[in-house]
Design a protein around this motif. Sequence first.
Motif, short mmCIF file in Angstrom:
data_model
loop_
_atom_site.label_atom_id
_atom_site.label_comp_id
_atom_site.label_asym_id
_atom_site.label_seq_id
_atom_site.Cartn_x
_atom_site.Cartn_y
_atom_site.Cartn_z
N ALA A 229 0.84 -1.21 0.00
CA ALA A 229 0.00 0.00 0.00
C ALA A 229 0.87 1.25 0.00
O ALA A 229 0.58 2.22 -0.70
CB ALA A 229 -0.93 -0.01 1.21
N ALA A 230 1.96 1.23 0.78
CA ALA A 230 2.87 2.37 0.83
C ALA A 230 3.55 2.58 -0.52
O ALA A 230 3.66 3.71 -1.01
CB ALA A 230 3.91 2.17 1.93
N LYS A 231 3.96 1.48 -1.14
CA LYS A 231 4.64 1.55 -2.43
C LYS A 231 3.71 2.13 -3.50
O LYS A 231 4.14 2.88 -4.38
CB LYS A 231 5.10 0.15 -2.84
N ALA A 232 2.42 1.79 -3.40
CA ALA A 232 1.44 2.28 -4.38
C ALA A 232 0.88 3.65 -4.00
O ALA A 232 -0.01 4.15 -4.67
CB ALA A 232 0.31 1.26 -4.52
N ALA A 233 1.40 4.24 -2.91
CA ALA A 233 0.97 5.56 -2.45
C ALA A 233 -0.52 5.61 -2.14
O ALA A 233 -1.20 6.57 -2.47
CB ALA A 233 1.36 6.64 -3.48
N LYS A 234 -1.03 4.55 -1.51
CA LYS A 234 -2.45 4.50 -1.13
C LYS A 234 -2.55 4.94 0.34
O LYS A 234 -2.57 4.11 1.26
CB LYS A 234 -3.00 3.08 -1.30
N ALA A 235 -2.59 6.26 0.55
CA ALA A 235 -2.52 6.82 1.91
C ALA A 235 -3.65 6.33 2.80
O ALA A 235 -3.43 5.99 3.97
CB ALA A 235 -2.50 8.34 1.85
N SER A 236 -4.87 6.28 2.28
CA SER A 236 -5.99 5.87 3.14
C SER A 236 -5.87 4.39 3.50
O SER A 236 -6.18 3.99 4.62
CB SER A 236 -7.34 6.15 2.48
N THR A 237 -5.36 3.58 2.57
CA THR A 237 -5.19 2.15 2.84
C THR A 237 -4.09 1.92 3.88
O THR A 237 -4.23 1.06 4.75
CB THR A 237 -4.86 1.39 1.54
N VAL A 238 -3.02 2.71 3.80
CA VAL A 238 -1.96 2.64 4.81
C VAL A 238 -2.58 2.90 6.19
O VAL A 238 -2.33 2.18 7.15
CB VAL A 238 -0.83 3.65 4.50
#
Length: 142
Positions: free
Chosen positions: A77-86
């Motif tokens: 999730a961090a690698k894909a820049a998915k802030a809400s998922t992080v």
Amino acid sequence: GPPLTPLLAASKAGDVNGVQAALQSGEQAASANDGDRGALHYAAAGGHDTVVRGLVQANADVNQPSIKANATPLVLAAKAAKASTVQVLLELGAQPGVKTRKGLTALDVAQAGAAQPATAASLRQRGRGSTVRPRRRAVWRR
């Protein structure tokens, strides 16, 4: 790789109904994988927050490492820049300090990539030992 099972395909697509149907047909959130990644990895990498919550509720391991890279759903999730998922994964008890085979944490990956500042910020906050109580909220309606 091999074709994705219905659970993995639905998790990758963020298809809440498809995930529910696959779970009801007997696929296991905890054990389904394609030889590398599990359902939660696919949902996390795609930023599918509702699916992430539902899979964890269905006993997917929030800190499950992928087989090849030893990457947790949080790292993906961090690698894909998915802030809400992080944020969701951290709420659900994801450990930000787990390292990949290359020795990188989710924060390292977030800072190396094109992650939004929000992604790195929430990981940095967690790294300082602040604890968030996991919230167990019912996601799937039976």
